[in-house]
Design a protein around this motif. Sequence first.
Motif, PDB file in Angstrom:
ATOM      1  N   ASN A  71       0.816  -1.208   0.000  1.00  0.00           N
ATOM      2  CA  ASN A  71       0.000   0.000   0.000  1.00  0.00           C
ATOM      3  C   ASN A  71       0.853   1.263   0.000  1.00  0.00           C
ATOM      4  OD1 ASN A  71      -2.387  -1.467  -0.046  1.00  0.00           O
ATOM      5  ND2 ASN A  71      -2.563  -1.510   2.188  1.00  0.00           N
ATOM      6  N   ARG A  72       0.194   2.403  -0.200  1.00  0.00           N
ATOM      7  CA  ARG A  72       0.915   3.656  -0.409  1.00  0.00           C
ATOM      8  C   ARG A  72       1.322   4.379   0.871  1.00  0.00           C
ATOM      9  NH1 ARG A  72       3.556   7.235  -0.054  1.00  0.00           N
ATOM     10  NH2 ARG A  72       3.625   9.217  -1.159  1.00  0.00           N
ATOM     11  N   THR A  73       0.421   4.597   1.796  1.00  0.00           N
ATOM     12  CA  THR A  73       0.739   5.425   2.955  1.00  0.00           C
ATOM     13  C   THR A  73       1.193   4.568   4.137  1.00  0.00           C
ATOM     14  OG1 THR A  73      -1.472   5.370   3.944  1.00  0.00           O
ATOM     15  CG2 THR A  73      -1.073   7.032   2.216  1.00  0.00           C
ATOM     16  N   SER A  74       1.809   5.217   5.126  1.00  0.00           N
ATOM     17  CA  SER A  74       2.270   4.471   6.296  1.00  0.00           C
ATOM     18  C   SER A  74       1.106   3.837   7.038  1.00  0.00           C
ATOM     19  CB  SER A  74       3.067   5.393   7.227  1.00  0.00           C
ATOM     20  OG  SER A  74       2.302   6.513   7.622  1.00  0.00           O
ATOM     21  N   GLN A  75      -0.030   4.558   7.134  1.00  0.00           N
ATOM     22  CA  GLN A  75      -1.197   3.984   7.801  1.00  0.00           C
ATOM     23  C   GLN A  75      -1.729   2.777   7.048  1.00  0.00           C
ATOM     24  OE1 GLN A  75      -0.805   7.204   6.989  1.00  0.00           O
ATOM     25  NE2 GLN A  75      -1.483   8.563   8.647  1.00  0.00           N
ATOM     26  N   GLU A  76      -1.775   2.880   5.712  1.00  0.00           N
ATOM     27  CA  GLU A  76      -2.262   1.763   4.904  1.00  0.00           C
ATOM     28  C   GLU A  76      -1.307   0.576   4.971  1.00  0.00           C
ATOM     29  OE1 GLU A  76      -2.572   3.717   1.166  1.00  0.00           O
ATOM     30  OE2 GLU A  76      -4.647   4.352   1.461  1.00  0.00           O
ATOM     31  N   GLN A  77      -0.006   0.848   5.007  1.00  0.00           N
ATOM     32  CA  GLN A  77       0.964  -0.238   5.114  1.00  0.00           C
ATOM     33  C   GLN A  77       0.866  -0.922   6.480  1.00  0.00           C
ATOM     34  OE1 GLN A  77       4.823   1.405   4.074  1.00  0.00           O
ATOM     35  NE2 GLN A  77       4.149   1.956   2.008  1.00  0.00           N
ATOM     36  N   PHE A  78       0.528  -0.132   7.516  1.00  0.00           N
ATOM     37  CA  PHE A  78       0.383  -0.690   8.859  1.00  0.00           C
ATOM     38  C   PHE A  78      -0.808  -1.650   8.936  1.00  0.00           C
ATOM     39  CE2 PHE A  78      -0.624  -0.184  13.519  1.00  0.00           C
ATOM     40  CZ  PHE A  78       0.555  -0.769  13.971  1.00  0.00           C
ATOM     41  N   SER A  79      -1.745  -1.502   7.978  1.00  0.00           N
ATOM     42  CA  SER A  79      -2.908  -2.397   7.958  1.00  0.00           C
ATOM     43  C   SER A  79      -2.606  -3.699   7.232  1.00  0.00           C
ATOM     44  CB  SER A  79      -4.098  -1.703   7.276  1.00  0.00           C
ATOM     45  OG  SER A  79      -3.874  -1.573   5.874  1.00  0.00           O
ATOM     46  N   GLN A  80      -1.424  -3.809   6.619  1.00  0.00           N
ATOM     47  CA  GLN A  80      -1.036  -5.017   5.900  1.00  0.00           C
ATOM     48  C   GLN A  80      -0.139  -5.893   6.771  1.00  0.00           C
ATOM     49  OE1 GLN A  80       0.400  -2.826   2.142  1.00  0.00           O
ATOM     50  NE2 GLN A  80      -0.302  -4.789   1.338  1.00  0.00           N
ATOM     51  N   GLY A  81       0.170  -7.078   6.245  1.00  0.00           N
ATOM     52  CA  GLY A  81       1.175  -7.932   6.842  1.00  0.00           C
ATOM     53  C   GLY A  81       0.789  -8.562   8.157  1.00  0.00           C
ATOM     54  N   ILE A  82       1.761  -9.223   8.759  1.00  0.00           N
ATOM     55  CA  ILE A  82       1.587  -9.948  10.012  1.00  0.00           C
ATOM     56  C   ILE A  82       2.295  -9.176  11.128  1.00  0.00           C
ATOM     57  CG2 ILE A  82       2.082 -12.086  11.249  1.00  0.00           C
ATOM     58  CD1 ILE A  82       0.035 -12.335   8.974  1.00  0.00           C
TER      59      ILE A  82
END
Length: 301
Positions: A71-82
Amino acid sequence: MKKRWLIPVFASFMIFTSSIVDAEAATPQELITTAKQYIGVPYVWGGTTTSGFDCSGFTQKVFADLGYTINRTSQEQFSQGIPISKENLQIGDLVFFNTSGNGVSHVGIYIGSNQFIHASSSKGVSIASLDSNYWKGRYMGAKRMVDFPNSTPEVKASTVDLTIYASREKVAFRLAEGLGLDTTDTNSPFIDIKSSDRVAGAVTALNKLKIFEGNEQGRFNPNSPITRAQMAKVLVKAFNLKPTGKNTTEFRDVDKNHWAYDYIKILAQHGITIGKGNGNYGPNDYVSNTQLETFINRATK
């Protein structure tokens, strides 16, 4: 490069809407080498290119270079992964911080030994320590987007074959020699260069002239490679090169917004570089030993 899409992961008692890759992953070495090639690129809010990155634009670019879509933003990336505990960090994990006082607002890539690489708003792409008071107090957590095989916190960051590429140590030696510098002072300002190290005199002399400066941890990183963009800046500063006003060929891969545009243009005006062919300069490519000798020989004529 083959595209590697992040796939859903399901765990007992919990379904993660985020994802992780556990097959055909790049190696930790590839991750570190890919990320470090952008060291020195300036911070630009909303930036996603080598002309300038913001924090999440940088992480997205590094993963894209390796074939992964995040994902693009830090918040969106924080919603990904384990979610990963700090004690179990592996190279390639994304580390998140609260720098705004309003939740996740910053992200970097863990590269081992409690260090992470990120696009800093004050220093551009650079390496920082999770142990520093600033980052320790703002740490929010980590996410694993990719399961890099054999990834451990102690994998060394120096991964480039230095029989092919010029190390920063070798560049320092050749510059000090080419400039005829006094290298008797070995009181190095860098924490990773002891006074007894053979390169101590060269890096001390170059640092006094502000030709070579360390990273934010005060390290010189003697075994790390140097990019052609970084080399352009070093050469211009070392030989005090000025614009000549000559019209030179514009390199297709270096636009006017690139942080090294002026340095590369000056090199071309002085005939120190003619590019790599096909109208390209290759700003993010590492300098080979052959290229280093060519640069130095042309600069000292």
